[in-house]
Motif scaffolding. Structure first.
Motif, short mmCIF file in Angstrom:
data_model
loop_
_atom_site.label_atom_id
_atom_site.label_comp_id
_atom_site.label_asym_id
_atom_site.label_seq_id
_atom_site.Cartn_x
_atom_site.Cartn_y
_atom_site.Cartn_z
N TYR A 196 0.81 -1.21 0.00
CA TYR A 196 0.00 0.00 0.00
C TYR A 196 0.85 1.27 0.00
CZ TYR A 196 -3.08 -3.72 1.52
OH TYR A 196 -3.77 -4.91 1.59
N LYS A 197 2.15 1.12 -0.17
CA LYS A 197 3.08 2.25 -0.15
C LYS A 197 3.64 2.48 -1.55
CE LYS A 197 2.75 2.52 4.36
NZ LYS A 197 1.68 1.53 4.54
N PRO A 198 3.64 3.73 -2.03
CA PRO A 198 4.17 4.01 -3.38
C PRO A 198 5.68 3.76 -3.45
CG PRO A 198 3.70 6.05 -2.20
CD PRO A 198 3.16 4.95 -1.35
N HIS A 199 6.13 3.37 -4.63
CA HIS A 199 7.54 3.09 -4.83
C HIS A 199 8.24 4.13 -5.70
CE1 HIS A 199 5.95 -0.85 -3.60
NE2 HIS A 199 7.17 -1.08 -3.15
N VAL A 200 7.46 4.92 -6.45
CA VAL A 200 8.05 5.90 -7.36
C VAL A 200 7.52 7.30 -7.12
CG1 VAL A 200 8.32 6.56 -9.79
CG2 VAL A 200 8.52 4.16 -9.13
N VAL A 201 6.21 7.45 -6.98
CA VAL A 201 5.61 8.79 -6.90
C VAL A 201 4.59 8.84 -5.77
CG1 VAL A 201 3.79 8.28 -8.59
CG2 VAL A 201 4.51 10.65 -8.22
N SER A 202 4.58 9.96 -5.05
CA SER A 202 3.55 10.19 -4.05
C SER A 202 2.46 11.06 -4.66
CB SER A 202 4.13 10.86 -2.80
OG SER A 202 4.35 12.23 -3.02
N ILE A 203 1.22 10.65 -4.46
CA ILE A 203 0.06 11.41 -4.91
C ILE A 203 -0.79 11.70 -3.68
CG2 ILE A 203 -1.99 11.42 -6.37
CD1 ILE A 203 0.61 11.51 -7.96
N GLY A 204 -1.05 12.96 -3.42
CA GLY A 204 -1.80 13.30 -2.23
C GLY A 204 -0.90 13.43 -1.01
N PRO A 205 -1.50 13.65 0.17
CA PRO A 205 -0.72 14.03 1.36
C PRO A 205 -0.15 12.88 2.19
CG PRO A 205 -3.06 14.18 1.82
CD PRO A 205 -2.95 13.80 0.37
N TYR A 206 -0.68 11.66 2.05
CA TYR A 206 -0.31 10.59 2.99
C TYR A 206 1.16 10.20 2.90
CZ TYR A 206 -5.17 9.75 4.37
OH TYR A 206 -6.43 9.88 4.89
N HIS A 207 1.76 10.28 1.73
CA HIS A 207 3.17 9.89 1.56
C HIS A 207 4.01 11.02 0.99
CE1 HIS A 207 2.30 5.68 2.51
NE2 HIS A 207 1.19 5.84 1.80
N HIS A 208 3.48 12.21 1.07
CA HIS A 208 4.17 13.37 0.51
C HIS A 208 5.48 13.65 1.27
CE1 HIS A 208 4.54 17.18 -1.65
NE2 HIS A 208 4.82 17.75 -0.49
N GLY A 209 6.56 13.91 0.53
CA GLY A 209 7.82 14.30 1.12
C GLY A 209 8.72 13.16 1.55
N LYS A 210 8.34 11.91 1.29
CA LYS A 210 9.20 10.80 1.68
C LYS A 210 10.46 10.76 0.82
CE LYS A 210 5.79 7.86 3.90
NZ LYS A 210 5.19 6.52 4.00
N GLU A 211 11.54 10.38 1.45
CA GLU A 211 12.87 10.46 0.83
C GLU A 211 12.95 9.65 -0.46
OE1 GLU A 211 16.69 11.78 0.32
OE2 GLU A 211 15.26 12.41 1.87
N GLN A 212 12.42 8.43 -0.46
CA GLN A 212 12.56 7.56 -1.61
C GLN A 212 11.73 7.99 -2.81
OE1 GLN A 212 11.15 6.84 1.24
NE2 GLN A 212 9.38 5.48 1.05
N LEU A 213 10.88 9.01 -2.63
CA LEU A 213 10.01 9.49 -3.72
C LEU A 213 10.44 10.85 -4.25
CD1 LEU A 213 6.62 8.52 -2.02
CD2 LEU A 213 7.96 7.14 -3.62
N LYS A 214 11.61 11.32 -3.85
CA LYS A 214 12.04 12.66 -4.22
C LYS A 214 12.33 12.82 -5.70
CE LYS A 214 13.79 14.70 0.05
NZ LYS A 214 14.96 15.28 0.75
N MET A 215 12.78 11.76 -6.36
CA MET A 215 13.11 11.86 -7.78
C MET A 215 11.92 12.36 -8.59
SD MET A 215 14.22 8.96 -10.56
CE MET A 215 12.52 8.41 -10.79
#
Length: 452
Positions: A61-80
């Motif tokens: 349930y966790k994104p691996h490439v892109v965060s959409i919306g606020p729940y996973h916004h700003g996570k280090e592995q999604l910065k690219m």
């Protein structure tokens, strides 16, 4: 002395009462933030994955490439991918700047700002971010998704600005994006996408709606005729996961008549394993159907639409079940399908049989992975026969299994006609018995024949 002690006790009790009163008043003022009371309303459509499911599949349930919306916004592995969102938005503005009918930069933020209350009400948790941050997040995420759909839709044609863009042309990135966009915790309200799409319409889009454009992107995996996708215009959609679910499940989710079938409660039992059903004479066939859940049982044959089981479809099942179990106003069609398939695949041999029948195309690996997947997922499903679109099917299968004559005949067929050698043996034995009876008849007939 005793009087002073009583006075002291009274004073402490009074102070304690006052202290607890103040303490609880402060607690009463605190509102839950991790699951807001309004999360049970129809407007709240974006949830965290249920804890029981998350514990079973922590990475599902966790994104691996892109965060959409606020729940996973700003996570280090999604910065690219986060670094590219502003660039994509600028490309969109630059491409449409010469068109007087297209919106400018401020228009996007103004429109989304007017939707802020509805956006916040769409999430089950309090969003701990300022208005400006939330609005910017929604604009950049929506523009990124829409541009991705424009480039990735087969019939749209390549937008010149992205001809050599690795973001939209690298296969592994596109595949990962496709999975990330159907995660339950990685959604933005669909009405935000609709508003942004309306502001950014261009000749590239033709007369396609955002619904069709999105499904054309996902059609890389779905492989559906384009005219089939156009059927899903105008139906209420909450977010991209819900749209993807609608396409795979079909418009039957809006047909309440399927849930009004009356079946004897004694017949309402979960379907047993493939092997058990084979023993009572039930056959399995793939069924040509436009939707995933179009399972039917007729005259002893269980017909199931073919299923390609890969990373995308398993992610869809996991997140769709989480959505159906979390959103009270959502039908439970996928959850019911998962319960059915879990019952059928009791072990590796059952999964292998369905693969041999052409019902399942396994791209996950060993057959045991297929059986384990449905079994583990079904454990977390809250299931009710009375709120189930397959209630009639469950009843028919149980009635068929309980018919003793049919079970006896199925045993005879399995014992004597299950293979060519058993058939030959049974046929030879039958012929021998017939010849013996004829011989005995003529022996008796000759003995008692008066003309002898």
């Amino acid at each position: 002395m005793s009087g002073e002690s009583d006075h002291y006790t009274f004073t402490v009790a009074a102070e304690g009462k006052h202290s607890w009163s103040s303490r609880m008043k402060d607690r009463f003022k605190q509102k839950p933030t991790l699951l807001r009371p309004s999360a049970g309303t129809k407007s709240c459509t974006i949830f965290r994955a249920p804890k029981s499911q998350e514990e079973s599949n922590p990475n599902a349930y966790k994104p691996h490439v892109v965060s959409i919306g606020p729940y996973h916004h700003g996570k280090e592995q999604l910065k690219m991918m986060e670094q590219h969102k502003a660039r994509v938005f600028f490309t969109l503005l630059d491409r449409t700047s010469d068109d007087d009918d297209c919106a400018g930069l401020d228009d996007y933020f103004t429109v989304v700002a007017s939707l802020e209350t509805d956006i916040r009400n769409s999430y089950s948790e309090d969003l701990n971010c300022e208005s400006a941050d939330l609005i910017e997040m929604m604009v950049l995420d929506a523009c990124f998704i829409i541009e991705l759909f424009r480039v990735g839709s087969f019939s749209t044609g390549m937008i010149p600005e992205y001809e050599d863009d690795p973001l939209f042309l690298t296969n592994w990135i596109v595949a990962a994006l496709m999975i990330d966009l159907v995660l339950i915790e990685n959604q933005i309200p669909f009405f935000v996408l609709q508003e942004i799409y309306a502001l950014s319409r261009s000749p590239y889009d033709g007369d396609r709606s955002i619904n069709v454009l999105a499904l054309m992107f996902f059609n890389r995996a779905l492989q559906r005729p384009e005219e089939h996708l156009h059927r899903y215009f105008g139906y209420p959609i909450t977010h991209l996961l819900d749209l993807f679910r609608l396409c795979l499940v079909g418009l039957s989710i809006f047909d309440r008549r399927s849930q009004e079938v009356e079946v004897d409660e004694e017949l309402l039992q979960l379907t047993p394993s493939v092997n058990h059903l084979l023993l009572v004479g039930i056959k399995f066939e793939p069924r040509k159907s436009e939707n995933l859940i179009g399972v039917v049982f007729d005259h002893g044959v269980l017909r199931i639409p073919p299923l390609n089981l890969d990373l995308l479809t398993t992610s869809f099942f996991l997140n769709c079940v989480a959505y159906e179990q979390s959103y009270h106003y959502c039908s439970k069609h996928v959850s019911t399908y998962v319960v059915l398939m879990s019952g059928l695949m009791g072990n590796v041999a059952d999964a292998a049989f369905l693969s041999q029948c052409g019902i399942i195309t396994n791209l996950l690996g060993p057959e045991k992975e297929v059986a384990r997947f449905f079994c583990d997922l079904a454990k977390d499903v809250q299931f009710d026969f009375k709120d189930c679109h397959l209630v009639e099917l469950f009843g028919k299968v149980t009635w068929y299994r309980r018919n003793k004559w049919r079970m006896w005949w199925a045993g005879i067929k399995r014992e004597y006609f299950g293979s060519p050698w058993s058939f030959i043996s049974a046929a030879a034995a039958s012929i021998l018995i017939v010849l013996t009876v004829i011989q005995a008849f003529f022996t008796v007939f000759t003995y008692y024949d008066p003309k002898k």
